[in-house]
Design a protein around this motif. Structure first.
Motif, PDB file in Angstrom:
ATOM      1  N   VAL A  79       0.830  -1.203   0.000  1.00 51.73           N
ATOM      2  CA  VAL A  79       0.000   0.000   0.000  1.00 51.73           C
ATOM      3  C   VAL A  79       0.863   1.252   0.000  1.00 51.73           C
ATOM      4  CG1 VAL A  79      -1.777   1.294   1.238  1.00 51.73           C
ATOM      5  CG2 VAL A  79      -1.843  -1.213   1.223  1.00 51.73           C
ATOM      6  N   GLY A  80       1.719   1.377   0.997  1.00 51.64           N
ATOM      7  CA  GLY A  80       2.558   2.557   1.160  1.00 51.64           C
ATOM      8  C   GLY A  80       3.287   2.442   2.490  1.00 51.64           C
ATOM      9  N   TYR A  94     -10.860   1.880   3.879  1.00 55.72           N
ATOM     10  CA  TYR A  94     -10.205   3.178   4.040  1.00 55.72           C
ATOM     11  C   TYR A  94      -8.996   2.960   4.948  1.00 55.72           C
ATOM     12  CZ  TYR A  94     -14.519   4.889   2.028  1.00 55.72           C
ATOM     13  OH  TYR A  94     -15.585   5.097   1.185  1.00 55.72           O
ATOM     14  N   TYR A 102      -5.768   6.110   1.971  1.00 53.81           N
ATOM     15  CA  TYR A 102      -5.920   5.309   0.770  1.00 53.81           C
ATOM     16  C   TYR A 102      -7.320   4.720   0.740  1.00 53.81           C
ATOM     17  CZ  TYR A 102      -0.797   5.441   0.893  1.00 53.81           C
ATOM     18  OH  TYR A 102       0.512   5.848   0.947  1.00 53.81           O
ATOM     19  N   ASN A 114      -6.667  -0.409  -5.437  1.00 54.74           N
ATOM     20  CA  ASN A 114      -6.386   0.939  -4.972  1.00 54.74           C
ATOM     21  C   ASN A 114      -7.068   1.935  -5.898  1.00 54.74           C
ATOM     22  OD1 ASN A 114      -5.373   3.338  -4.027  1.00 54.74           O
ATOM     23  ND2 ASN A 114      -3.251   2.661  -3.929  1.00 54.74           N
ATOM     24  N   SER A 117      -5.761   7.970  -3.429  1.00 56.73           N
ATOM     25  CA  SER A 117      -5.060   8.305  -2.192  1.00 56.73           C
ATOM     26  C   SER A 117      -4.996   9.809  -2.067  1.00 56.73           C
ATOM     27  CB  SER A 117      -3.638   7.715  -2.175  1.00 56.73           C
ATOM     28  OG  SER A 117      -2.853   8.277  -3.206  1.00 56.73           O
ATOM     29  N   GLN A 119      -2.822  12.909   0.194  1.00 61.52           N
ATOM     30  CA  GLN A 119      -1.646  13.134   1.028  1.00 61.52           C
ATOM     31  C   GLN A 119      -1.880  14.322   1.947  1.00 61.52           C
ATOM     32  OE1 GLN A 119       0.866  10.829   0.755  1.00 61.52           O
ATOM     33  NE2 GLN A 119      -0.601   9.909  -0.682  1.00 61.52           N
TER      34      GLN A 119
END
Length: 253
Positions: A79-80, A94, A102, A114, A117, A119
């Motif tokens: 994901v990150g 979520y 995300y 996905n 997203s 930031q």
């Protein structure tokens, strides 16, 4: 102490989620699809149908529960970085991280996709959502790296293009939950906001509970708040003009 409290939060969420599953099997829809949150916003797992979804530092994991006695890992999705929380609503997941939110969709439950997203400043980031809005709290903390303390409200009607509608400064918001058209936020006390219909992204302060907590779990009219000093249970009441909170019990640590 915090590890102990996190474990308590996760156990409470597990009990409520399995209770929901039993209610649905008996014909009663107690799921978050009614607009009422289930697990706490700091949870790192969600059960949807025959699947368990969990997050860790960078990844979303999918387990099949078709045999509840022997869960099987069926997918492991990057994901990150610094993933922290997972909230499910209808066919979406979520995921909150220190750097953003995300949105994953579950058209194929074994392969979450996905969709988008967003930031933000580096900050601790729980998230909850309903049909049209996602609510994110950012708070300052020695482990999170910033001095930001605010509520962010996103338009998510188009899951591929979430739009920031509004921000509201708070003291040090942490966990949060949805109760119909009310948003309950753990701040310097537990605060209740009304989500204003026809005024997208606007919330109005309604009342507060004089307790400090770091997360809330809402099931029907039951509110469970978890804090550093205890677990508190309340009954929630609402009608057209009134929102009331009744204390049920306290477990002190």
């Amino acid at each position: 102490m915090m590890n102990k409290l996190n474990i308590i939060t996760q156990v409470l969420a597990i009990l409520i989620l399995f209770s929901c599953s039993e209610n649905m099997e008996n014909g009663s829809d107690a799921s978050s699809e009614s607009g009422i949150g289930q697990g706490g916003s700091l949870a790192t797992f969600a059960i949807k149908g025959d699947y368990l979804y969990t997050v860790e530092y960078e990844k979303l994991k999918v387990f099949s529960l078709q045999d509840p006695q022997a869960p099987v890992l069926v997918n492991n999705i990057w994901v990150g970085f610094e993933i922290e929380t997972l909230f499910s609503y209808k066919e979406f997941l979520y995921i909150g991280s220190r750097g953003g939110m995300y949105i994953f969709s579950l058209e194929n439950p074994e392969e979450p996709r996905n969709r988008a997203s967003v930031q933000h400043f580096t900050a601790c980031d729980p998230v909850v959502a309903n049909d049209t809005l996602a609510f994110v709290t950012l708070h300052s903390n020695s482990n999170c790296g910033n001095n930001i303390n605010q509520l962010e409200i996103y338009d998510i009607k188009d899951a591929d293009n979430p739009v920031l509608l509004n921000t509201r400064g708070l003291i040090e918001p942490k966990g949060l939950g949805l109760y119909g058209n009310y948003l309950i936020v753990c701040d310097d006390e537990i605060k209740v906001f009304e989500i204003k219909e026809g005024q997208e992204g606007e919330v109005a302060f309604v009342t507060s509970i004089d307790k400090e907590a770091f997360d809330v779990i809402i099931q029907n009219d039951l509110l469970i708040a978890v804090g550093n000093e205890g677990v508190y249970q309340y009954t929630l009441y609402k009608n057209d003009n009134t929102f009331l909170v009744g204390h049920l019990s306290t477990i002190n640590f």
